[in-house]
Write a protein that holds these residues in place. Structure first.
Motif, PDB file in Angstrom:
ATOM      1  N   VAL A 257       0.854  -1.206   0.170  1.00  0.00           N
ATOM      2  CA  VAL A 257      -0.094  -0.106   0.077  1.00  0.00           C
ATOM      3  C   VAL A 257       0.838   1.139   0.056  1.00  0.00           C
ATOM      4  N   THR A 258       1.701   1.335   0.876  1.00  0.00           N
ATOM      5  CA  THR A 258       2.627   2.384   0.683  1.00  0.00           C
ATOM      6  C   THR A 258       3.617   2.668  -0.529  1.00  0.00           C
ATOM      7  N   ALA A 259       3.893   1.673  -1.406  1.00  0.00           N
ATOM      8  CA  ALA A 259       4.644   1.779  -2.364  1.00  0.00           C
ATOM      9  C   ALA A 259       3.630   2.311  -3.549  1.00  0.00           C
ATOM     10  N   VAL A 260       2.507   1.844  -3.695  1.00  0.00           N
ATOM     11  CA  VAL A 260       1.384   2.414  -4.478  1.00  0.00           C
ATOM     12  C   VAL A 260       0.982   4.036  -4.064  1.00  0.00           C
ATOM     13  N   HIS A 274       0.427  21.152  -6.349  1.00  0.00           N
ATOM     14  CA  HIS A 274      -0.280  20.869  -4.821  1.00  0.00           C
ATOM     15  C   HIS A 274       1.176  20.955  -3.906  1.00  0.00           C
ATOM     16  N   GLY A 275       0.900  21.631  -2.922  1.00  0.00           N
ATOM     17  CA  GLY A 275       1.872  21.432  -1.657  1.00  0.00           C
ATOM     18  C   GLY A 275       2.099  19.998  -1.343  1.00  0.00           C
ATOM     19  N   VAL A 276       3.185  19.807  -0.657  1.00  0.00           N
ATOM     20  CA  VAL A 276       3.699  18.548  -0.267  1.00  0.00           C
ATOM     21  C   VAL A 276       2.665  18.086   0.817  1.00  0.00           C
ATOM     22  N   ASP A 277       2.245  18.784   1.688  1.00  0.00           N
ATOM     23  CA  ASP A 277       1.229  18.351   2.860  1.00  0.00           C
ATOM     24  C   ASP A 277       0.155  18.158   2.143  1.00  0.00           C
ATOM     25  N   ARG A 278      -0.380  18.631   1.350  1.00  0.00           N
ATOM     26  CA  ARG A 278      -1.643  18.308   0.615  1.00  0.00           C
ATOM     27  C   ARG A 278      -1.509  16.878  -0.127  1.00  0.00           C
ATOM     28  N   ILE A 279      -0.476  16.849  -0.661  1.00  0.00           N
ATOM     29  CA  ILE A 279      -0.221  15.466  -1.641  1.00  0.00           C
ATOM     30  C   ILE A 279      -0.245  14.343  -0.524  1.00  0.00           C
ATOM     31  N   ALA A 280       0.528  14.725   0.566  1.00  0.00           N
ATOM     32  CA  ALA A 280       0.573  13.710   1.555  1.00  0.00           C
ATOM     33  C   ALA A 280      -0.994  13.059   2.039  1.00  0.00           C
ATOM     34  N   HIS A 281      -1.902  14.129   2.085  1.00  0.00           N
ATOM     35  CA  HIS A 281      -3.110  13.756   2.456  1.00  0.00           C
ATOM     36  C   HIS A 281      -4.037  12.940   1.460  1.00  0.00           C
ATOM     37  N   LEU A 282      -3.911  13.665   0.159  1.00  0.00           N
ATOM     38  CA  LEU A 282      -4.528  13.168  -1.324  1.00  0.00           C
ATOM     39  C   LEU A 282      -3.998  11.650  -1.488  1.00  0.00           C
ATOM     40  N   VAL A 283      -2.932  11.343  -1.005  1.00  0.00           N
ATOM     41  CA  VAL A 283      -2.444   9.681  -1.347  1.00  0.00           C
ATOM     42  C   VAL A 283      -2.600   8.793   0.141  1.00  0.00           C
ATOM     43  N   GLY A 284      -3.275   9.408   0.955  1.00  0.00           N
ATOM     44  CA  GLY A 284      -3.549   8.646   1.879  1.00  0.00           C
ATOM     45  C   GLY A 284      -2.647   8.505   3.354  1.00  0.00           C
ATOM     46  N   ALA A 286      -1.293   9.610   7.065  1.00  0.00           N
ATOM     47  CA  ALA A 286      -2.215  10.260   8.178  1.00  0.00           C
ATOM     48  C   ALA A 286      -1.548  11.840   8.448  1.00  0.00           C
ATOM     49  N   SER A 287      -0.217  11.854   8.232  1.00  0.00           N
ATOM     50  CA  SER A 287       0.594  13.092   8.675  1.00  0.00           C
ATOM     51  C   SER A 287       1.512  13.177   7.535  1.00  0.00           C
ATOM     52  N   PRO A 288       1.758  14.472   7.092  1.00  0.00           N
ATOM     53  CA  PRO A 288       2.861  14.996   6.302  1.00  0.00           C
ATOM     54  C   PRO A 288       4.436  14.494   6.570  1.00  0.00           C
ATOM     55  N   ALA A 289       4.381  14.356   7.955  1.00  0.00           N
ATOM     56  CA  ALA A 289       6.015  13.793   8.374  1.00  0.00           C
ATOM     57  C   ALA A 289       6.075  12.354   8.157  1.00  0.00           C
ATOM     58  N   HIS A 290       5.091  11.886   8.341  1.00  0.00           N
ATOM     59  CA  HIS A 290       5.267  10.111   7.956  1.00  0.00           C
ATOM     60  C   HIS A 290       5.334   9.941   6.443  1.00  0.00           C
ATOM     61  N   PHE A 291       4.809  10.884   5.941  1.00  0.00           N
ATOM     62  CA  PHE A 291       4.689  10.607   4.287  1.00  0.00           C
ATOM     63  C   PHE A 291       6.359  11.118   3.862  1.00  0.00           C
ATOM     64  N   ARG A 292       6.730  12.149   4.381  1.00  0.00           N
ATOM     65  CA  ARG A 292       8.204  12.548   3.891  1.00  0.00           C
ATOM     66  C   ARG A 292       9.092  11.495   4.247  1.00  0.00           C
ATOM     67  N   GLN A 294       8.233   8.081   4.623  1.00  0.00           N
ATOM     68  CA  GLN A 294       8.574   7.033   3.686  1.00  0.00           C
ATOM     69  C   GLN A 294       8.636   7.489   2.176  1.00  0.00           C
ATOM     70  N   PHE A 295       8.592   8.618   1.826  1.00  0.00           N
ATOM     71  CA  PHE A 295       9.145   9.044   0.338  1.00  0.00           C
ATOM     72  C   PHE A 295      10.549   8.970  -0.002  1.00  0.00           C
ATOM     73  N   ARG A 296      11.095   9.406   1.188  1.00  0.00           N
ATOM     74  CA  ARG A 296      12.591   9.455   1.100  1.00  0.00           C
ATOM     75  C   ARG A 296      13.082   7.952   1.151  1.00  0.00           C
ATOM     76  N   ARG A 297      12.561   7.164   2.071  1.00  0.00           N
ATOM     77  CA  ARG A 297      12.987   5.718   2.228  1.00  0.00           C
ATOM     78  C   ARG A 297      12.692   5.047   0.717  1.00  0.00           C
ATOM     79  N   LEU A 298      11.688   5.234  -0.062  1.00  0.00           N
ATOM     80  CA  LEU A 298      11.353   4.578  -1.186  1.00  0.00           C
ATOM     81  C   LEU A 298      12.092   5.272  -2.476  1.00  0.00           C
ATOM     82  N   SER A 299      12.190   6.638  -2.132  1.00  0.00           N
ATOM     83  CA  SER A 299      12.506   7.340  -3.491  1.00  0.00           C
ATOM     84  C   SER A 299      14.153   7.629  -3.228  1.00  0.00           C
TER      85      SER A 299
END
Length: 322
Positions: A257-260, A274-284, A286-292, A294-299
């Motif tokens: 799910v995280t990879a998708v 879109h701002g990074v915080d909004r994109i974090a919300h749009l893709v599911g 819970a928090s922009p911090a967690h998104f950042r 996971q994004f750095r880990r996979l990308s």
């Protein structure tokens, strides 16, 4: 435009040879221009490819002008590689050219000494032969492809498609790669860490098959999903779902799910303001911090760095075409 040469050696596997021609050759940039110029070179004007005989349009000297060289497998991967081809591959590597292999094409790269000390993969059925023939190569038979930077190796058959789509994503970003996957009628979300699909013997074979669940996740991954939600959709217990996911994909359901979600975030970073915080919300997330995180880990980079990189490449490609 990125120039790719596919190396046609004697007894080459026709499917492997055709894969980069078809996948990369159909890539189009936003302005409609081709993303790749795909050509074939070889050691002779014609080459046997199983039941086929193919005409080769370029000699090995053409590799000097390549941005990427792709080496298909051969029906007998342990047969000697022409010395001229090995020398050409070594010269291309020394010049910094990216070199990739499909299926047992890994044997050719190993014969040239390009994989010594490096992690690499090949078709699972040939992994032990590769390890025995080239003990300096760190063989990983369980993944679809391995990207070590300059050298990229892939497993058999359709894993070559996955690898080519990965190269498109490296070169042009997730949006162009997503379009290329649609052209190839292939799933973009199979990354290199996914396990090779090896059907186990015996009665467990009938248990396999998460295709419908994976398709459902492609649509619903951006919702507030729990592991129990995915298990309910699959009609399985959580424990059985986890086991089946690991057998077929090499990861857990929520890792999938995280990879998708991250793949969709890459597309939004490239194609929207879109701002990074909004994109974090749009893709599911819970928090922009967690998104950042996971994004750095996979990308490998921060979201804003990713956006800047691929917007710069898009502007450069547009300027070049204009």
């Amino acid at each position: 435009m990125h120039t790719v040469f596919v190396l046609a050696l004697p007894d080459t596997i026709a499917f492997d040879l055709a894969t980069p021609i078809e996948v990369l050759g159909r890539v189009r940039l936003p302005d409609g221009t081709p993303g790749y110029r795909v050509l074939v070179c070889g050691t002779a004007p014609t080459v046997d490819a199983g039941p086929l005989r193919l005409a080769v349009t370029h000699g090995l000297d053409a590799l000097a002008g390549a941005d990427t060289v792709i080496v298909p497998g051969r029906y007998d991967p342990t047969s000697p590689v022409p010395i001229a081809a090995l020398d050409a591959l070594r010269a291309a590597a020394a010049a910094g050219t990216r070199i990739a292999s499909i299926c047992v094409g890994t044997f050719t790269l190993a014969a040239a000494g390009l994989l010594d000390g490096r992690r690499a993969t090949t078709h699972w059925a040939a992994a032990e032969r590769l390890r025995a023939a080239f003990p300096a190569v760190r063989v990983d038979p369980e993944v679809l492809y391995v990207d070590s930077g300059q050298f990229v190796t892939s497993a058999g058959a359709t894993a070559g498609v996955d690898m080519c789509l990965h190269l498109v994503r490296r070169d042009y970003g997730a949006t162009i790669a997503a379009d290329a996957s649609r052209q190839a009628v292939a799933a973009l979300h199979r990354d290199g860490g996914q396990a090779q699909f090896i059907v186990p013997p015996g009665p467990r074979t009938a248990e396999l098959g998460l295709g419908a669940v994976l398709e459902w996740l492609q649509v619903h991954a951006y919702e507030k999903l729990t592991l129990a939600d995915v298990a309910a959709q699959a009609g399985l217990s959580v424990r059985t779902l986890n086991r089946r996911f690991h057998e077929e994909t090499g990861r857990t359901p929520m890792q999938w799910v995280t990879a998708v979600r991250i793949r969709r975030a890459q597309e939004l970073l490239e194609g929207t303001d879109h701002g990074v915080d909004r994109i974090a919300h749009l893709v599911g997330f819970a928090s922009p911090a967690h998104f950042r995180v996971q994004f750095r880990r996979l990308s490998g980079v921060a979201p804003q760095t990713y956006r800047s990189t691929f917007r710069l490449r898009a502007r450069t490609a547009q300027d070049a075409s204009g």
